[in-house]
Design an enzyme around this catalytic site. Sequence first.
Site, mmCIF file in Angstrom:
data_model
loop_
_atom_site.group_PDB
_atom_site.id
_atom_site.type_symbol
_atom_site.label_atom_id
_atom_site.label_comp_id
_atom_site.label_asym_id
_atom_site.label_seq_id
_atom_site.Cartn_x
_atom_site.Cartn_y
_atom_site.Cartn_z
ATOM 1 N N LYS A 141 0.848 -1.190 0.000
ATOM 2 C CA LYS A 141 0.000 0.000 0.000
ATOM 3 C C LYS A 141 0.888 1.246 0.000
ATOM 4 C CE LYS A 141 -4.064 1.917 2.316
ATOM 5 N NZ LYS A 141 -5.136 1.645 3.298
ATOM 6 N N GLU A 198 -19.277 -2.543 10.591
ATOM 7 C CA GLU A 198 -20.203 -1.721 11.363
ATOM 8 C C GLU A 198 -21.226 -2.559 12.128
ATOM 9 O OE1 GLU A 198 -18.191 0.843 8.557
ATOM 10 O OE2 GLU A 198 -19.213 -1.088 8.305
ATOM 11 N N ARG A 258 -24.961 0.153 7.102
ATOM 12 C CA ARG A 258 -24.538 -1.249 7.139
ATOM 13 C C ARG A 258 -24.929 -1.931 8.447
ATOM 14 N NH1 ARG A 258 -20.356 -2.862 4.149
ATOM 15 N NH2 ARG A 258 -19.142 -3.580 5.912
#
Length: 580
Positions: free
Chosen positions: A250, A336, A364
């Site tokens: 990343k 979530e 969510r």
Amino acid sequence: MNKHPEYLLNKISGPQDLKKLSIPEMEQLAQEIRTLILEKDAAEGGHLGPDLGIVEATIAYHYVFDAPKDKIVWDVSHQTYPHKMLTGRALAWLDPDHYEDVTPYSNPDESPYDYYAVGHTSTSIALATGMAKARDLMGGHENIMALIGDGSMTGGLAYEGLNNAAIKKHNLVVVVNDNQMSIDENVGGLVTALKKLRDSNGETKENPFTAMGFDYRYVADGNDIKSMIEAFKAVKDVDHPILLHINTLKGKGYKPAIDQEEAHHWVMPFDLKTDKPLAPASSAPTANSVALDVVSEEIEKGTKLMAINAAIPGVFGLDKIKNKYPDHYTDVGIAEQESVAFAAGAAKEGAVPVLFENSTFLQRAFDQLSHDVAANDLPVVMMVAGGGISGTSKTHLGIFDQVMISNLPNWIYLAPTNLAEEKAMMKWAIKQRKHPAAIKMPTKAVPENGDAQADYSKIKYQIKPGKDVAVLALGDMYAMLGEKVAHELGATLVNPVSANILDKDALDKLAKENKVIITIEDNVLDGGFGEKVASYLGDQDVKVLNYGQKRVYTDQTPLKDILKDNRLTVEQIVEDVKNA
């Protein structure tokens, strides 16, 4: 004006042009793409680390597969900048005059190479399973691929998707982009499983994917174009489910993004030479700093408080709590549903859970807000950020939180008009142990000081008297519009305090004393605060005008245009009242 007319990327109008390149040319292309990502993000802000890390895999995919016939579903799709550049949209990075031409996420309205408007996590595998089943039913033979990673594997829907993908009869490829990061550090048992796979070059017997029935493949260097091309060629047209695990870096190509991955997942405009934000951070109190101060104070005085979030500590500045009070902090990953259920379990055992959620991700967890918290009437405290009308992507709008929370039994949703009120509401919510309480954190500019109550167990409107018209301005709309409209009209100004609990005595009095009642809210109108007021006053002799956002998805629409389209300006509201 094209900043880089000499770039090879200028010759790539689509994947068909890419297929003509040599490996060295593709490596040059990767460098160009990284430079453009950095230049545009430095100027405009945007996702940085995820896009820098996926460049080679994207080039290899479009070299090997035959898009748009072959289909790839990008999880979250915040890593699709390279994909967009290679599918006819490079000008949106090459020319600053065209920076606004494309949205930050995959968008079918933009290109046939994008299949979904996706901006939230863990959905790709589930979407791909449905696509694969329909392809087989329709007699098709195209390749279906889901690319997931960057923390998305911590979301529950990813496992539901994997569970079904593993038993598909024909082609379905799941690419796990393993960059060892989410937005913050990855959490949970999957971290251990992926590390064992990486450390053994994919050969450990403790392989959760083969245990589920997948044909598992591993690529040690997912940032090597040649390796990725070979891996994709090996899985193309294979007639069974495959999981391709690729190890990527990343932030590759930009050292600050590698050294500080969380801070560079998404960036505000910054100076490429110094990596410093162009707009220096203010030292003035904010909705976040107030919330963190309350959490710290409560922990210091012995409250058994647990700060909980779902992989976005940077949104709230929660690293302060994480580092100073590690026993009082939990990050559940991009999950979530788990965060809300976790908070419910903590409340049941007697702890004080303070749940930090973002409005646009809260949908969510709707089932848990209803079933686990509301139906059990558990005293969860929830701070909701980002709830308001904005000019962002349609996948990241924060205009539905009031509808989700306010219409569930037992929840009280409080909306502060200033930072002192936010602090008072939060302290009350933590102290009371009867019901779930949510607080809508201001997203617009609000005063630091102002009126605040100590007890919100019974909602009492705060009223500044005027004549003929009453303006009920909820939360941050009080300072943004309410005060100005009331001043122009000589109207009564009301702070309604709560998005869902009405002060009926105050409303009865306001209806008798005024000809028009205005409600203003920073949310979608349907099912919102204004409609509750209008419904209650429906049999009384007063006209009610509701102001908020219409029930539509705006997409990268400038905020000023949205406000004007919804008549959310002082001039328009005053005009409407005079006409009424």
